[in-house]
Enzyme design. Structure first.
Site, mmCIF file in Angstrom:
data_model
loop_
_atom_site.group_PDB
_atom_site.id
_atom_site.type_symbol
_atom_site.label_atom_id
_atom_site.label_comp_id
_atom_site.label_asym_id
_atom_site.label_seq_id
_atom_site.Cartn_x
_atom_site.Cartn_y
_atom_site.Cartn_z
ATOM 1 N N HIS A 247 -5.810 -13.578 0.207
ATOM 2 C CA HIS A 247 -6.673 -14.349 1.106
ATOM 3 C C HIS A 247 -7.744 -15.024 0.274
ATOM 4 C CE1 HIS A 247 -8.960 -10.636 0.529
ATOM 5 N NE2 HIS A 247 -10.031 -11.382 0.735
ATOM 6 N N HIS B 138 -11.845 -18.313 -4.160
ATOM 7 C CA HIS B 138 -10.846 -17.718 -5.052
ATOM 8 C C HIS B 138 -9.912 -16.813 -4.269
ATOM 9 C CE1 HIS B 138 -13.867 -14.563 -4.731
ATOM 10 N NE2 HIS B 138 -12.907 -13.715 -5.034
#
Length: 196
Positions: free
Chosen positions: A44, A128
């Site tokens: 995620h 990220h």
């Protein structure tokens, strides 16, 4: 107070998830970071972290506030790997130049939580996707073959730390249905392909 770790995130589609898993595998083979690869099922990109002990009333307020958020879908290009210097030395994939639509989505979520009086953790937004943890060394910014991710929605996730292995429970999912930005698209930076 009871543990209730919540965060808003982007949840990859299967194509982005599979490509990210392959990039992680290639990095591991070529650079031998040590540690362990993250489970692709938990990939995620965190948009906004609400905290480890979110009160039930704040959880409900966050769900209601997310309902009213409008933002346009966009393409996210994960074109570099790197790491943070914290205790677990996580390696990640991320965009060299985050699209303006991603930054706007983060800001709109933060503003929506403020209006709903939902506390959020104060941390710098560094988009990220974590691919490994407990690496033996820091990874400097490293170009990778671009992974193109068509972002169509965002989610609210509960981290189930009471389960081993850790699981993520999606509490809500909201489509990005707003109008696209009117600014002309910028040219992508030149890409360096290392062959993986």
């Amino acid at each position: 107070m009871q543990l209730n770790r919540l965060f808003f995130a982007l949840w990859p589609d299967e194509a982005a998830r599979s490509a990210s898993r392959e990039a992680a595998r290639q990095l591991q083979l070529r650079l031998q970071p040590g540690g362990y690869l993250s489970s692709p099922e938990r990939y995620h990109l965190t948009l906004l972290f609400l905290g480890d002990q979110v009160r039930p009333e704040h959880e409900q307020a966050a769900l209601r506030a997310a309902e009213g958020l409008r933002a346009a879908p966009f393409e996210l290009c994960l074109d570099q790997a790197g790491s943070f210097r914290n205790k677990s030395v996580p390696w990640w994939l991320g965009p060299r130049q985050p699209p303006e639509a991603l930054t706007q989505l983060h800001e709109r979520l933060r503003e929506a939580m403020a209006r709903a009086q939902v506390p959020v953790e104060r941390m710098r937004f560094v988009p990220h996707l974590t691919i490994a943890r407990d690496a033996r060394r820091v990874l400097p910014p490293t170009p990778v073959t671009p992974i193109r991710w068509a972002v169509q929605d965002f989610v609210l996730i509960r981290s189930r730390l009471d389960r081993q292995p850790l699981e993520y429970e999606i509490l809500g999912r909201w489509p990005l249905t707003g109008a696209a930005a009117t600014a002309p698209p910028s040219s992508p930076p030149p890409q360096l392909d290392l062959g993986f």
